[in-house]
Design a protein around this motif. Sequence first.
Motif, PDB file in Angstrom:
ATOM      1  N   ASP A   1      -7.135  -5.467   8.421  1.00  0.00           N
ATOM      2  CA  ASP A   1      -6.802  -6.869   8.265  1.00  0.00           C
ATOM      3  C   ASP A   1      -7.292  -7.418   6.922  1.00  0.00           C
ATOM      4  OD1 ASP A   1      -5.521  -6.896  10.805  1.00  0.00           O
ATOM      5  OD2 ASP A   1      -7.495  -6.975  11.728  1.00  0.00           O
ATOM      6  N   ARG A   2      -8.525  -7.834   6.831  1.00  0.00           N
ATOM      7  CA  ARG A   2      -9.012  -8.387   5.557  1.00  0.00           C
ATOM      8  C   ARG A   2      -8.977  -7.345   4.444  1.00  0.00           C
ATOM      9  NH1 ARG A   2     -14.256 -10.539   8.327  1.00  0.00           N
ATOM     10  NH2 ARG A   2     -13.784  -8.565   9.292  1.00  0.00           N
ATOM     11  N   THR A   3      -9.364  -6.123   4.754  1.00  0.00           N
ATOM     12  CA  THR A   3      -9.324  -5.067   3.734  1.00  0.00           C
ATOM     13  C   THR A   3      -7.883  -4.765   3.346  1.00  0.00           C
ATOM     14  OG1 THR A   3     -11.380  -4.106   4.530  1.00  0.00           O
ATOM     15  CG2 THR A   3      -9.964  -2.679   3.219  1.00  0.00           C
ATOM     16  N   GLY A   4      -6.997  -4.659   4.343  1.00  0.00           N
ATOM     17  CA  GLY A   4      -5.581  -4.413   4.062  1.00  0.00           C
ATOM     18  C   GLY A   4      -4.968  -5.533   3.244  1.00  0.00           C
ATOM     19  N   GLU A   5      -5.393  -6.753   3.543  1.00  0.00           N
ATOM     20  CA  GLU A   5      -4.917  -7.918   2.796  1.00  0.00           C
ATOM     21  C   GLU A   5      -5.361  -7.838   1.332  1.00  0.00           C
ATOM     22  OE1 GLU A   5      -6.006 -12.652   2.739  1.00  0.00           O
ATOM     23  OE2 GLU A   5      -6.222 -11.557   4.624  1.00  0.00           O
ATOM     24  N   LEU A   6      -6.616  -7.518   1.112  1.00  0.00           N
ATOM     25  CA  LEU A   6      -7.143  -7.416  -0.248  1.00  0.00           C
ATOM     26  C   LEU A   6      -6.455  -6.301  -1.028  1.00  0.00           C
ATOM     27  CD1 LEU A   6      -9.272  -8.266  -2.386  1.00  0.00           C
ATOM     28  CD2 LEU A   6     -10.723  -6.473  -1.416  1.00  0.00           C
ATOM     29  N   ILE A   7      -6.337  -5.135  -0.415  1.00  0.00           N
ATOM     30  CA  ILE A   7      -5.699  -4.003  -1.101  1.00  0.00           C
ATOM     31  C   ILE A   7      -4.211  -4.278  -1.320  1.00  0.00           C
ATOM     32  CG2 ILE A   7      -5.143  -1.546  -0.930  1.00  0.00           C
ATOM     33  CD1 ILE A   7      -8.115  -2.206  -1.531  1.00  0.00           C
ATOM     34  N   GLY A   8      -3.546  -4.879  -0.320  1.00  0.00           N
ATOM     35  CA  GLY A   8      -2.133  -5.238  -0.485  1.00  0.00           C
ATOM     36  C   GLY A   8      -1.933  -6.222  -1.622  1.00  0.00           C
ATOM     37  N   ALA A   9      -2.806  -7.215  -1.712  1.00  0.00           N
ATOM     38  CA  ALA A   9      -2.731  -8.197  -2.803  1.00  0.00           C
ATOM     39  C   ALA A   9      -2.959  -7.520  -4.150  1.00  0.00           C
ATOM     40  CB  ALA A   9      -3.749  -9.308  -2.580  1.00  0.00           C
ATOM     41  N   TRP A  10      -3.937  -6.632  -4.211  1.00  0.00           N
ATOM     42  CA  TRP A  10      -4.195  -5.906  -5.467  1.00  0.00           C
ATOM     43  C   TRP A  10      -2.962  -5.100  -5.864  1.00  0.00           C
ATOM     44  CZ3 TRP A  10      -4.001  -0.940  -7.178  1.00  0.00           C
ATOM     45  CH2 TRP A  10      -4.539  -0.709  -8.441  1.00  0.00           C
ATOM     46  N   ARG A  11      -2.362  -4.431  -4.880  1.00  0.00           N
ATOM     47  CA  ARG A  11      -1.166  -3.621  -5.180  1.00  0.00           C
ATOM     48  C   ARG A  11      -0.033  -4.500  -5.700  1.00  0.00           C
ATOM     49  NH1 ARG A  11      -2.108   0.152   0.082  1.00  0.00           N
ATOM     50  NH2 ARG A  11      -3.143   1.864  -1.028  1.00  0.00           N
ATOM     51  N   MET A  12       0.200  -5.646  -5.062  1.00  0.00           N
ATOM     52  CA  MET A  12       1.273  -6.529  -5.535  1.00  0.00           C
ATOM     53  C   MET A  12       0.968  -7.064  -6.930  1.00  0.00           C
ATOM     54  SD  MET A  12       2.782  -8.652  -2.303  1.00  0.00           S
ATOM     55  CE  MET A  12       1.250  -9.145  -1.542  1.00  0.00           C
ATOM     56  N   ALA A  13      -0.274  -7.381  -7.195  1.00  0.00           N
ATOM     57  CA  ALA A  13      -0.648  -7.890  -8.523  1.00  0.00           C
ATOM     58  C   ALA A  13      -0.547  -6.803  -9.584  1.00  0.00           C
ATOM     59  CB  ALA A  13      -2.064  -8.452  -8.494  1.00  0.00           C
ATOM     60  N   ASN A  14      -0.424  -5.552  -9.141  1.00  0.00           N
ATOM     61  CA  ASN A  14      -0.334  -4.425 -10.077  1.00  0.00           C
ATOM     62  C   ASN A  14       0.998  -3.698  -9.980  1.00  0.00           C
ATOM     63  OD1 ASN A  14      -3.060  -3.972 -11.574  1.00  0.00           O
ATOM     64  ND2 ASN A  14      -3.551  -4.705  -9.523  1.00  0.00           N
ATOM     65  N   GLY A  15       2.066  -4.422  -9.586  1.00  0.00           N
ATOM     66  CA  GLY A  15       3.416  -3.907  -9.709  1.00  0.00           C
ATOM     67  C   GLY A  15       4.097  -3.395  -8.463  1.00  0.00           C
ATOM     68  N   TYR A  16       3.401  -3.292  -7.336  1.00  0.00           N
ATOM     69  CA  TYR A  16       4.069  -2.877  -6.100  1.00  0.00           C
ATOM     70  C   TYR A  16       4.860  -4.056  -5.553  1.00  0.00           C
ATOM     71  CZ  TYR A  16       1.084   1.273  -5.481  1.00  0.00           C
ATOM     72  OH  TYR A  16       0.444   2.468  -5.625  1.00  0.00           O
ATOM     73  N   ASN A  17       6.026  -3.780  -4.952  1.00  0.00           N
ATOM     74  CA  ASN A  17       6.703  -4.874  -4.273  1.00  0.00           C
ATOM     75  C   ASN A  17       6.032  -5.088  -2.918  1.00  0.00           C
ATOM     76  OD1 ASN A  17       8.046  -3.318  -2.181  1.00  0.00           O
ATOM     77  ND2 ASN A  17       9.559  -2.718  -3.701  1.00  0.00           N
ATOM     78  N   ALA A  18       6.308  -6.213  -2.287  1.00  0.00           N
ATOM     79  CA  ALA A  18       5.631  -6.580  -1.041  1.00  0.00           C
ATOM     80  C   ALA A  18       5.869  -5.554   0.057  1.00  0.00           C
ATOM     81  CB  ALA A  18       6.096  -7.965  -0.591  1.00  0.00           C
ATOM     82  N   SER A  19       7.096  -5.059   0.184  1.00  0.00           N
ATOM     83  CA  SER A  19       7.400  -4.083   1.233  1.00  0.00           C
ATOM     84  C   SER A  19       6.619  -2.795   1.051  1.00  0.00           C
ATOM     85  CB  SER A  19       8.900  -3.773   1.262  1.00  0.00           C
ATOM     86  OG  SER A  19       9.622  -4.898   1.673  1.00  0.00           O
ATOM     87  N   ALA A  20       6.543  -2.307  -0.183  1.00  0.00           N
ATOM     88  CA  ALA A  20       5.816  -1.062  -0.454  1.00  0.00           C
ATOM     89  C   ALA A  20       4.319  -1.240  -0.220  1.00  0.00           C
ATOM     90  CB  ALA A  20       6.078  -0.602  -1.879  1.00  0.00           C
ATOM     91  N   ALA A  21       3.771  -2.366  -0.669  1.00  0.00           N
ATOM     92  CA  ALA A  21       2.343  -2.618  -0.474  1.00  0.00           C
ATOM     93  C   ALA A  21       2.019  -2.706   1.017  1.00  0.00           C
ATOM     94  CB  ALA A  21       1.940  -3.909  -1.189  1.00  0.00           C
ATOM     95  N   TYR A  22       2.867  -3.379   1.766  1.00  0.00           N
ATOM     96  CA  TYR A  22       2.629  -3.539   3.209  1.00  0.00           C
ATOM     97  C   TYR A  22       2.789  -2.203   3.929  1.00  0.00           C
ATOM     98  CZ  TYR A  22       2.512  -6.077   7.646  1.00  0.00           C
ATOM     99  OH  TYR A  22       2.159  -6.571   8.875  1.00  0.00           O
ATOM    100  N   ALA A  23       3.808  -1.445   3.568  1.00  0.00           N
ATOM    101  CA  ALA A  23       4.020  -0.136   4.196  1.00  0.00           C
ATOM    102  C   ALA A  23       2.827   0.789   3.969  1.00  0.00           C
ATOM    103  CB  ALA A  23       5.296   0.512   3.656  1.00  0.00           C
ATOM    104  N   LEU A  24       2.238   0.750   2.782  1.00  0.00           N
ATOM    105  CA  LEU A  24       1.042   1.554   2.522  1.00  0.00           C
ATOM    106  C   LEU A  24      -0.126   1.081   3.384  1.00  0.00           C
ATOM    107  CD1 LEU A  24       1.190   2.082  -1.332  1.00  0.00           C
ATOM    108  CD2 LEU A  24       1.167   3.867   0.416  1.00  0.00           C
ATOM    109  N   ASP A  25      -0.295  -0.230   3.511  1.00  0.00           N
ATOM    110  CA  ASP A  25      -1.348  -0.765   4.382  1.00  0.00           C
ATOM    111  C   ASP A  25      -1.182  -0.236   5.809  1.00  0.00           C
ATOM    112  OD1 ASP A  25      -2.543  -2.237   2.389  1.00  0.00           O
ATOM    113  OD2 ASP A  25      -1.827  -4.177   3.102  1.00  0.00           O
ATOM    114  N   VAL A  26       0.045  -0.291   6.319  1.00  0.00           N
ATOM    115  CA  VAL A  26       0.321   0.148   7.684  1.00  0.00           C
ATOM    116  C   VAL A  26       0.048   1.643   7.833  1.00  0.00           C
ATOM    117  CG1 VAL A  26       2.135   0.432   9.426  1.00  0.00           C
ATOM    118  CG2 VAL A  26       1.957  -1.708   8.140  1.00  0.00           C
ATOM    119  N   SER A  27       0.503   2.441   6.869  1.00  0.00           N
ATOM    120  CA  SER A  27       0.310   3.890   6.984  1.00  0.00           C
ATOM    121  C   SER A  27      -1.158   4.283   6.850  1.00  0.00           C
ATOM    122  CB  SER A  27       1.172   4.634   5.960  1.00  0.00           C
ATOM    123  OG  SER A  27       0.685   4.439   4.654  1.00  0.00           O
TER     124      SER A  27
END
Length: 93
Positions: A13-39
């Motif tokens: 949750d909070r960790t996934g949110e932080l890492i997902g946000a970092w990924r989006m801020a560094n060029g990942y699209n939202a779907s890819a960042a979220y899919a990585l969080d889930v996996s």
Amino acid sequence: GNLILVHCEAGCDRTGELIGAWRMANGYNASAAYALDVSECGRAPNYYSTTALEWFCIYLLKFGQNIDEDTTTTNCTTFAKCVPFGDCEPTTN
């Protein structure tokens, strides 16, 4: 490069949110960042973390941050389907 370690009990949750946000801020699209969080976690981040990622994606678009060129406001709000205040599941868009 720099190494950053982020840890919590489940890492979803909070960790996934932080890492997902970092990924989006560094060029990942939202779907890819979220899919990585889930996996990486084995389940989708909770409603609050997923909603925060949606808003962060919109923020990045509004202020022209490093987000991929195919991301739109719609992409920012359709990468997951959530029951309000309940569970979320990733979607394909």
